[in-house]
Design a protein around this motif. Structure first.
Motif, PDB file in Angstrom:
ATOM      1  N   LYS A   1       0.820  -1.204   0.000  1.00 39.30           N
ATOM      2  CA  LYS A   1       0.000   0.000   0.000  1.00 39.30           C
ATOM      3  C   LYS A   1       0.858   1.259   0.000  1.00 39.30           C
ATOM      4  CE  LYS A   1      -4.348   1.338   1.316  1.00 39.30           C
ATOM      5  NZ  LYS A   1      -5.636   1.028   1.436  1.00 39.30           N
ATOM      6  N   ASN A   2       2.120   1.154   0.359  1.00 43.60           N
ATOM      7  CA  ASN A   2       3.006   2.300   0.447  1.00 43.60           C
ATOM      8  C   ASN A   2       3.498   2.679  -0.954  1.00 43.60           C
ATOM      9  OD1 ASN A   2       4.973   4.180   1.002  1.00 43.60           O
ATOM     10  ND2 ASN A   2       5.778   3.077   2.767  1.00 43.60           N
ATOM     11  N   ASN A   3       2.688   3.463  -1.677  1.00 44.81           N
ATOM     12  CA  ASN A   3       2.991   3.831  -3.055  1.00 44.81           C
ATOM     13  C   ASN A   3       3.973   4.981  -3.186  1.00 44.81           C
ATOM     14  OD1 ASN A   3       1.273   1.870  -4.002  1.00 44.81           O
ATOM     15  ND2 ASN A   3      -0.496   3.229  -3.947  1.00 44.81           N
ATOM     16  N   MET A   4       4.204   5.716  -2.117  1.00 47.95           N
ATOM     17  CA  MET A   4       5.114   6.851  -2.156  1.00 47.95           C
ATOM     18  C   MET A   4       6.105   6.720  -0.999  1.00 47.95           C
ATOM     19  SD  MET A   4       2.223   9.780  -2.850  1.00 47.95           S
ATOM     20  CE  MET A   4       1.086   9.103  -1.637  1.00 47.95           C
ATOM     21  N   PRO A   5       7.061   5.818  -1.098  1.00 49.64           N
ATOM     22  CA  PRO A   5       7.930   5.518   0.030  1.00 49.64           C
ATOM     23  C   PRO A   5       8.794   6.683   0.515  1.00 49.64           C
ATOM     24  CG  PRO A   5       8.702   4.410  -1.949  1.00 49.64           C
ATOM     25  CD  PRO A   5       7.372   5.016  -2.275  1.00 49.64           C
ATOM     26  N   ALA A   6       9.025   7.709  -0.309  1.00 48.14           N
ATOM     27  CA  ALA A   6       9.858   8.844   0.091  1.00 48.14           C
ATOM     28  C   ALA A   6       9.041   9.999   0.691  1.00 48.14           C
ATOM     29  CB  ALA A   6      10.655   9.352  -1.106  1.00 48.14           C
ATOM     30  N   LEU A   7       7.725   9.853   0.760  1.00 43.63           N
ATOM     31  CA  LEU A   7       6.844  10.929   1.231  1.00 43.63           C
ATOM     32  C   LEU A   7       7.180  11.340   2.666  1.00 43.63           C
ATOM     33  CD1 LEU A   7       4.322  12.646   0.493  1.00 43.63           C
ATOM     34  CD2 LEU A   7       2.948  10.863   1.599  1.00 43.63           C
ATOM     35  N   GLU A   8       7.496  12.623   2.860  1.00 44.97           N
ATOM     36  CA  GLU A   8       7.815  13.157   4.187  1.00 44.97           C
ATOM     37  C   GLU A   8       6.750  14.112   4.698  1.00 44.97           C
ATOM     38  OE1 GLU A   8      11.755  14.794   4.302  1.00 44.97           O
ATOM     39  OE2 GLU A   8      12.632  12.993   3.412  1.00 44.97           O
ATOM     40  N   GLU A   9       6.087  14.824   3.803  1.00 42.78           N
ATOM     41  CA  GLU A   9       5.054  15.775   4.214  1.00 42.78           C
ATOM     42  C   GLU A   9       3.819  15.563   3.359  1.00 42.78           C
ATOM     43  OE1 GLU A   9       4.477  20.562   5.039  1.00 42.78           O
ATOM     44  OE2 GLU A   9       6.470  19.748   4.620  1.00 42.78           O
ATOM     45  N   PHE A  10       2.672  15.489   4.022  1.00 39.48           N
ATOM     46  CA  PHE A  10       1.395  15.248   3.346  1.00 39.48           C
ATOM     47  C   PHE A  10       0.513  16.449   3.629  1.00 39.48           C
ATOM     48  CE2 PHE A  10      -2.843  12.975   3.392  1.00 39.48           C
ATOM     49  CZ  PHE A  10      -2.877  12.695   2.042  1.00 39.48           C
ATOM     50  N   ASP A  11       0.320  17.300   2.611  1.00 38.43           N
ATOM     51  CA  ASP A  11      -0.445  18.532   2.785  1.00 38.43           C
ATOM     52  C   ASP A  11      -1.666  18.510   1.879  1.00 38.43           C
ATOM     53  OD1 ASP A  11      -1.506  21.081   3.021  1.00 38.43           O
ATOM     54  OD2 ASP A  11       0.433  22.089   2.831  1.00 38.43           O
ATOM     55  N   ILE A  12      -2.823  18.312   2.498  1.00 40.32           N
ATOM     56  CA  ILE A  12      -4.084  18.338   1.755  1.00 40.32           C
ATOM     57  C   ILE A  12      -4.971  19.456   2.305  1.00 40.32           C
ATOM     58  CG2 ILE A  12      -4.022  15.935   0.998  1.00 40.32           C
ATOM     59  CD1 ILE A  12      -5.893  15.280   3.379  1.00 40.32           C
ATOM     60  N   SER A  13      -4.350  20.448   2.946  1.00 41.12           N
ATOM     61  CA  SER A  13      -5.089  21.510   3.633  1.00 41.12           C
ATOM     62  C   SER A  13      -5.929  22.375   2.707  1.00 41.12           C
ATOM     63  CB  SER A  13      -4.124  22.383   4.441  1.00 41.12           C
ATOM     64  OG  SER A  13      -3.161  22.976   3.598  1.00 41.12           O
ATOM     65  N   GLU A  14      -5.641  22.389   1.415  1.00 41.16           N
ATOM     66  CA  GLU A  14      -6.409  23.210   0.471  1.00 41.16           C
ATOM     67  C   GLU A  14      -7.565  22.437  -0.174  1.00 41.16           C
ATOM     68  OE1 GLU A  14      -5.831  26.520   0.091  1.00 41.16           O
ATOM     69  OE2 GLU A  14      -4.327  26.250   1.668  1.00 41.16           O
ATOM     70  N   THR A  15      -7.767  21.198   0.214  1.00 39.63           N
ATOM     71  CA  THR A  15      -8.846  20.387  -0.359  1.00 39.63           C
ATOM     72  C   THR A  15     -10.111  20.499   0.498  1.00 39.63           C
ATOM     73  OG1 THR A  15      -8.392  18.351   0.878  1.00 39.63           O
ATOM     74  CG2 THR A  15      -7.099  18.726  -1.142  1.00 39.63           C
ATOM     75  N   ASP A  16     -11.185  19.872   0.031  1.00 34.56           N
ATOM     76  CA  ASP A  16     -12.446  19.820   0.780  1.00 34.56           C
ATOM     77  C   ASP A  16     -12.748  18.410   1.270  1.00 34.56           C
ATOM     78  OD1 ASP A  16     -13.022  22.534   0.510  1.00 34.56           O
ATOM     79  OD2 ASP A  16     -14.016  22.238  -1.430  1.00 34.56           O
ATOM     80  N   LEU A  17     -11.729  17.586   1.431  1.00 37.77           N
ATOM     81  CA  LEU A  17     -11.935  16.213   1.903  1.00 37.77           C
ATOM     82  C   LEU A  17     -12.607  16.218   3.264  1.00 37.77           C
ATOM     83  CD1 LEU A  17      -8.517  14.552   1.007  1.00 37.77           C
ATOM     84  CD2 LEU A  17     -10.724  14.139  -0.081  1.00 37.77           C
ATOM     85  N   THR A  18     -13.499  15.248   3.487  1.00 36.99           N
ATOM     86  CA  THR A  18     -14.178  15.142   4.778  1.00 36.99           C
ATOM     87  C   THR A  18     -13.698  13.950   5.589  1.00 36.99           C
ATOM     88  OG1 THR A  18     -15.991  13.898   3.789  1.00 36.99           O
ATOM     89  CG2 THR A  18     -16.260  16.303   3.946  1.00 36.99           C
ATOM     90  N   ALA A  19     -12.980  13.033   4.946  1.00 35.57           N
ATOM     91  CA  ALA A  19     -12.519  11.840   5.659  1.00 35.57           C
ATOM     92  C   ALA A  19     -11.161  11.393   5.134  1.00 35.57           C
ATOM     93  CB  ALA A  19     -13.521  10.698   5.493  1.00 35.57           C
ATOM     94  N   ILE A  20     -10.371  10.855   6.049  1.00 38.80           N
ATOM     95  CA  ILE A  20      -9.135  10.166   5.690  1.00 38.80           C
ATOM     96  C   ILE A  20      -9.483   8.687   5.781  1.00 38.80           C
ATOM     97  CG2 ILE A  20      -6.709   9.793   6.247  1.00 38.80           C
ATOM     98  CD1 ILE A  20      -7.443  12.708   5.422  1.00 38.80           C
ATOM     99  N   THR A  21      -9.395   8.001   4.680  1.00 39.37           N
ATOM    100  CA  THR A  21      -9.882   6.627   4.615  1.00 39.37           C
ATOM    101  C   THR A  21      -8.992   5.646   5.372  1.00 39.37           C
ATOM    102  OG1 THR A  21      -8.723   6.236   2.539  1.00 39.37           O
ATOM    103  CG2 THR A  21     -11.014   6.994   2.393  1.00 39.37           C
ATOM    104  N   GLY A  27       2.018   2.747   7.177  1.00 39.74           N
ATOM    105  CA  GLY A  27       3.362   2.238   6.956  1.00 39.74           C
ATOM    106  C   GLY A  27       4.320   3.152   6.216  1.00 39.74           C
ATOM    107  N   HIS A  28       4.005   4.417   6.079  1.00 35.21           N
ATOM    108  CA  HIS A  28       4.928   5.349   5.427  1.00 35.21           C
ATOM    109  C   HIS A  28       6.056   5.683   6.404  1.00 35.21           C
ATOM    110  CE1 HIS A  28       2.032   5.631   2.217  1.00 35.21           C
ATOM    111  NE2 HIS A  28       2.903   6.362   1.534  1.00 35.21           N
ATOM    112  N   GLN A  29       7.192   5.117   6.177  1.00 31.12           N
ATOM    113  CA  GLN A  29       8.312   5.177   7.117  1.00 31.12           C
ATOM    114  C   GLN A  29       8.977   6.545   7.227  1.00 31.12           C
ATOM    115  OE1 GLN A  29       9.090   2.320   9.082  1.00 31.12           O
ATOM    116  NE2 GLN A  29       7.075   1.908   8.219  1.00 31.12           N
ATOM    117  N   LYS A  30       8.801   7.428   6.250  1.00 40.31           N
ATOM    118  CA  LYS A  30       9.451   8.741   6.275  1.00 40.31           C
ATOM    119  C   LYS A  30       8.479   9.893   6.532  1.00 40.31           C
ATOM    120  CE  LYS A  30      13.279   7.318   3.382  1.00 40.31           C
ATOM    121  NZ  LYS A  30      14.081   7.608   2.200  1.00 40.31           N
TER     122      LYS A  30
END
Length: 181
Positions: A1-21, A27-30
């Motif tokens: 499931k870890n499709n972006m293994p180098a991901l360090e920062e996850f910024d979705i603050s400009e979206t209108d999402l109502t849920a994190i699934t 398992g994102h290690q970074k």
């Protein structure tokens, strides 16, 4: 499931999402920082499970429910806003989060708090004096706590198993506890 293994920062603050699934970034290690939009009301089961470098989550001011194991084993998580909207924290949500503040004051809206929520975490002092707790307290949500302040008014049940790993030197049950089982 870890499709972006180098991901360090996850910024979705400009979206209108109502849920994190469920299992969204499991398992994102970074992964170190998460910026959620104010529209998020639900963080799903195991959403950030085993993200050992995660230190900060912001944008949680409208989160009502935190699913089971949502932040399990995020042992560097030190900044999480336990804001006023939180109504439900599910089983093991912050299990093994060993960098959270030692003391937490939980919001008045909190009504459900069960099952190893803070077991093996750094939180040892809980203030639930303002919480509604309509569903009672059970199954060791406090881990190894040394201080516990409970709500004084209304009525709710307290399971003996909710304190099975507690290191309390003193416990005063308020009259609001109508059942001890």
């Amino acid at each position: 499931k870890n499709n972006m293994p180098a991901l360090e920062e996850f910024d979705i603050s400009e979206t209108d999402l109502t849920a994190i699934t469920e299992e969204a970034l499991e398992g994102h290690q970074k992964l170190s920082f998460i910026h959620l939009p104010s529209t998020v009301t639900n963080i799903g089961n195991s959403a950030f499970y085993n993200c050992p470098q995660l230190t900060m989550v912001d944008g949680c001011e409208n989160v009502k429910e935190i699913g089971s194991y949502a932040f399990y084993s995020c042992n560097k998580l030190s900044v999480f806003p336990f804001d006023n909207a939180i109504q439900k924290i599910e089983y093991g949500a912050f299990y093994s989060c060993s960098s959270l503040p030692a003391a937490l004051v939980l919001s008045a809206s909190l009504s459900s708090f069960v099952g190893d929520v803070f077991s093996e975490s750094s939180v040892i002092s809980f203030d639930l004096s303002q919480c509604t707790m309509t569903n009672g307290i059970s199954s060791n949500p406090f881990g190894q706590c040394t201080l516990l302040l409970l709500r004084e008014n209304g009525t709710y049940s307290l399971s003996c198993s909710s304190l099975k790993n507690a290191n309390l030197k003193e416990l005063r049950l308020p009259s609001a506890v109508n059942s001890l089982n």
